[in-house]
Design an enzyme around this catalytic site. Structure first.
Site, PDB file in Angstrom:
ATOM      1  CE1 TYR A  54      -4.080  -1.436  -0.739  1.00 35.22           C
ATOM      2  CE2 TYR A  54      -3.239  -3.153   0.721  1.00 35.22           C
ATOM      3  CZ  TYR A  54      -4.147  -2.721  -0.236  1.00 35.22           C
ATOM      4  OH  TYR A  54      -5.116  -3.575  -0.711  1.00 35.22           O
ATOM      5  CD  GLN A  87     -16.077  -2.916  -7.701  1.00 35.32           C
ATOM      6  OE1 GLN A  87     -15.732  -4.077  -7.567  1.00 35.32           O
ATOM      7  NE2 GLN A  87     -16.530  -2.463  -8.848  1.00 35.32           N
ATOM      8  CG  ASN A  88     -11.506   2.468  -8.590  1.00 40.43           C
ATOM      9  OD1 ASN A  88     -11.579   1.259  -8.735  1.00 40.43           O
ATOM     10  ND2 ASN A  88     -11.705   3.326  -9.569  1.00 40.43           N
ATOM     11  CG  HIS A 105     -13.475  -2.808  -2.367  1.00 32.44           C
ATOM     12  ND1 HIS A 105     -13.346  -3.281  -3.645  1.00 32.44           N
ATOM     13  CD2 HIS A 105     -14.552  -3.460  -1.847  1.00 32.44           C
ATOM     14  CE1 HIS A 105     -14.294  -4.176  -3.896  1.00 32.44           C
ATOM     15  NE2 HIS A 105     -15.047  -4.294  -2.826  1.00 32.44           N
ATOM     16  N   GLY A 179     -16.030   0.461 -15.927  1.00 32.09           N
ATOM     17  CA  GLY A 179     -14.696  -0.096 -15.717  1.00 32.09           C
ATOM     18  C   GLY A 179     -14.544  -1.051 -14.548  1.00 32.09           C
ATOM     19  CB  SER A 181     -13.694  -7.582 -14.098  1.00 36.71           C
ATOM     20  OG  SER A 181     -13.356  -7.754 -12.733  1.00 36.71           O
TER      21      SER A 181
HETATM   22  P1  OAD Z   1     -10.659  -5.404 -12.507  1.00 32.84           P
HETATM   23  O1  OAD Z   1      -9.205  -5.279 -12.811  1.00 32.84           O
HETATM   24  O2  OAD Z   1     -11.174  -6.718 -12.050  1.00 32.84           O
HETATM   25  O3  OAD Z   1     -11.496  -4.978 -13.795  1.00 32.84           O
HETATM   26  C1  OAD Z   1     -11.174  -3.850 -14.534  1.00 32.84           C
HETATM   27  C2  OAD Z   1     -12.213  -3.627 -15.615  1.00 32.84           C
HETATM   28  O4  OAD Z   1     -11.889  -2.404 -16.256  1.00 32.84           O
HETATM   29  C3  OAD Z   1     -12.264  -4.714 -16.689  1.00 32.84           C
HETATM   30  O5  OAD Z   1     -13.624  -5.070 -16.947  1.00 32.84           O
HETATM   31  C4  OAD Z   1     -11.632  -4.027 -17.896  1.00 32.84           C
HETATM   32  O6  OAD Z   1     -12.182  -4.480 -19.139  1.00 32.84           O
HETATM   33  C5  OAD Z   1     -11.998  -2.580 -17.662  1.00 32.84           C
HETATM   34  N1  OAD Z   1     -11.092  -1.596 -18.278  1.00 32.84           N
HETATM   35  C6  OAD Z   1      -9.780  -1.688 -18.552  1.00 32.84           C
HETATM   36  N2  OAD Z   1      -9.314  -0.547 -19.091  1.00 32.84           N
HETATM   37  C7  OAD Z   1     -10.379   0.300 -19.153  1.00 32.84           C
HETATM   38  C8  OAD Z   1     -10.562   1.643 -19.579  1.00 32.84           C
HETATM   39  N3  OAD Z   1      -9.543   2.379 -20.071  1.00 32.84           N
HETATM   40  N4  OAD Z   1     -11.803   2.176 -19.484  1.00 32.84           N
HETATM   41  C9  OAD Z   1     -12.835   1.468 -18.992  1.00 32.84           C
HETATM   42  N5  OAD Z   1     -12.721   0.201 -18.559  1.00 32.84           N
HETATM   43  C10 OAD Z   1     -11.520  -0.367 -18.630  1.00 32.84           C
HETATM   44  O7  OAD Z   1     -10.995  -4.224 -11.454  1.00 32.84           O
HETATM   45  P2  OAD Z   1     -12.268  -4.073 -10.489  1.00 32.84           P
HETATM   46  O8  OAD Z   1     -13.484  -4.646 -11.120  1.00 32.84           O
HETATM   47  O9  OAD Z   1     -12.293  -2.666 -10.049  1.00 32.84           O
HETATM   48  O10 OAD Z   1     -10.457  -4.936  -4.401  1.00 32.84           O
HETATM   49  O11 OAD Z   1     -11.839  -4.989  -9.280  1.00 32.84           O
HETATM   50  C11 OAD Z   1     -12.651  -5.066  -8.144  1.00 32.84           C
HETATM   51  C12 OAD Z   1     -11.842  -5.237  -6.907  1.00 32.84           C
HETATM   52  O12 OAD Z   1     -10.901  -6.293  -7.084  1.00 32.84           O
HETATM   53  C13 OAD Z   1     -10.963  -4.052  -6.550  1.00 32.84           C
HETATM   54  O13 OAD Z   1     -11.666  -3.050  -5.865  1.00 32.84           O
HETATM   55  C14 OAD Z   1      -9.900  -4.647  -5.696  1.00 32.84           C
HETATM   56  C15 OAD Z   1      -9.642  -5.903  -6.486  1.00 32.84           C
HETATM   57  O14 OAD Z   1      -9.151  -6.982  -5.805  1.00 32.84           O
HETATM   58  C16 OAD Z   1      -9.683  -4.907  -3.296  1.00 32.84           C
HETATM   59  O15 OAD Z   1      -8.487  -4.737  -3.344  1.00 32.84           O
HETATM   60  C17 OAD Z   1     -10.413  -5.138  -2.030  1.00 32.84           C
END
Ligand code: OAD
Length: 235
Positions: A54, A87-88, A105, A179, A181
């Site tokens: 972190y 979630q960011n 988160h 953005g 997954s």
């Molecule tokens: P992910 O890395 O799982 O997903 C990222 C998403 O962003 C994917 O669907 C990509 O297709 C999309 N993406 C990539 N580039 C992009 C762009 N330029 N514009 C728009 N979309 C784009 O990230 P999260 O879903 O945020 O939790 O992950 C959820 C949680 O998993 C996070 O909060 C974190 C992680 O583990 C903790 O750390 C507790």
């Protein structure tokens, strides 16, 4: 009266600010094991490793700037009541000007003693404080004499802001998802609380497993997708 928009965001909204996502090719979880650096078990096993992870996230954040997508989300406040549910753990929504941001988160720029803000004290945030982009190391203690930990919801921990997020999604006239997954529950299930008559938009260049046939998928990166979304809701 202004309509309400709930905006659910994930790492993709910050990708164009230079912050890597977690699960894309070359993403953070390709290089780090989330169970080591972002889980409660990992914290008890090796606090230094988690603190270093972190510290690195904070340093990256110091160099990052909000992009046009964060700014477009903030500017929606001119025409709508906007609740950002993210979630960011970065602070780019706030730095872009969004005034109501719920961090599901946690927040990378905040820390707390490891014995506070949990089930025992009803997740009270009284002892949480901001360290900006500074570092925390093993042995750094809070005023109560207890080791400091990141103010992050680790894997394996409860999500204290979940109920607030559910209420905001449930009362929104429009739901916008940008953005993410949708791989991490309970955040991934939030869209299911959208009102039956609320349009649901998704901005993501990739396929996302959303099981709702009213979804309008804007298959673009966040900055371009937000421009299209704004044009659509203004039309
Ligand atoms: P992910 O890395 O799982 O997903 C990222 C998403 O962003 C994917 O669907 C990509 O297709 C999309 N993406 C990539 N580039 C992009 C762009 N330029 N514009 C728009 N979309 C784009 O990230 P999260 O879903 O945020 O939790 O992950 C959820 C949680 O998993 C996070 O909060 C974190 C992680 O583990 C903790 O750390 C507790």
């Amino acid at each position: 009266m202004k309509k309400r928009i709930a905006v659910l965001t994930g790492a993709g909204v910050s990708a164009e600010s230079g912050l890597g996502t977690y699960r894309d090719n070359g993403g953070l979880w390709d290089n780090y094991d989330p169970m080591e650096v972002a889980s409660i078990q990992g914290w008890y096993r090796n606090r230094s490793k988690v603190l270093e992870f972190y510290n690195m996230q904070r340093a990256k954040l110091a160099d990052a700037r909000p992009n046009a997508a964060h700014i477009a989300i903030a500017e929606l406040e001119k025409d709508f009541i906007v609740d950002v549910i993210t979630q960011n753990v970065d602070n780019l929504h706030e730095r872009a000007g969004s005034t109501h941001v719920v961090h599901l988160h946690g927040e990378a720029t905040k820390v707390r003693p490891e014995n506070c803000c949990n089930d025992d004290d009803g997740f009270s945030e009284k002892t949480v404080f901001d360290i900006g982009y500074g570092e925390v190391h093993l042995g750094d203690k809070a005023p109560n004499g207890v080791q400091l930990r990141p103010h992050i919801v680790f894997f394996g921990e409860a999500v204290p802001k979940l109920e607030e997020a559910i209420e905001l999604v449930a009362k929104a006239d429009i739901l916008l998802i940008v953005g993410t997954s949708l791989s991490v529950y309970p955040a991934a299930g939030l869209y299911r609380y959208a009102r039956a008559d609320a349009p649901v938009y998704l901005i993501d260049p990739a396929d996302v497993p959303l099981f709702d046939n009213r979804i309008v998928h804007i298959r673009k990166v966040a900055t371009e997708g937000m421009a299209e979304f704004v044009a659509t809701v203004r039309a």
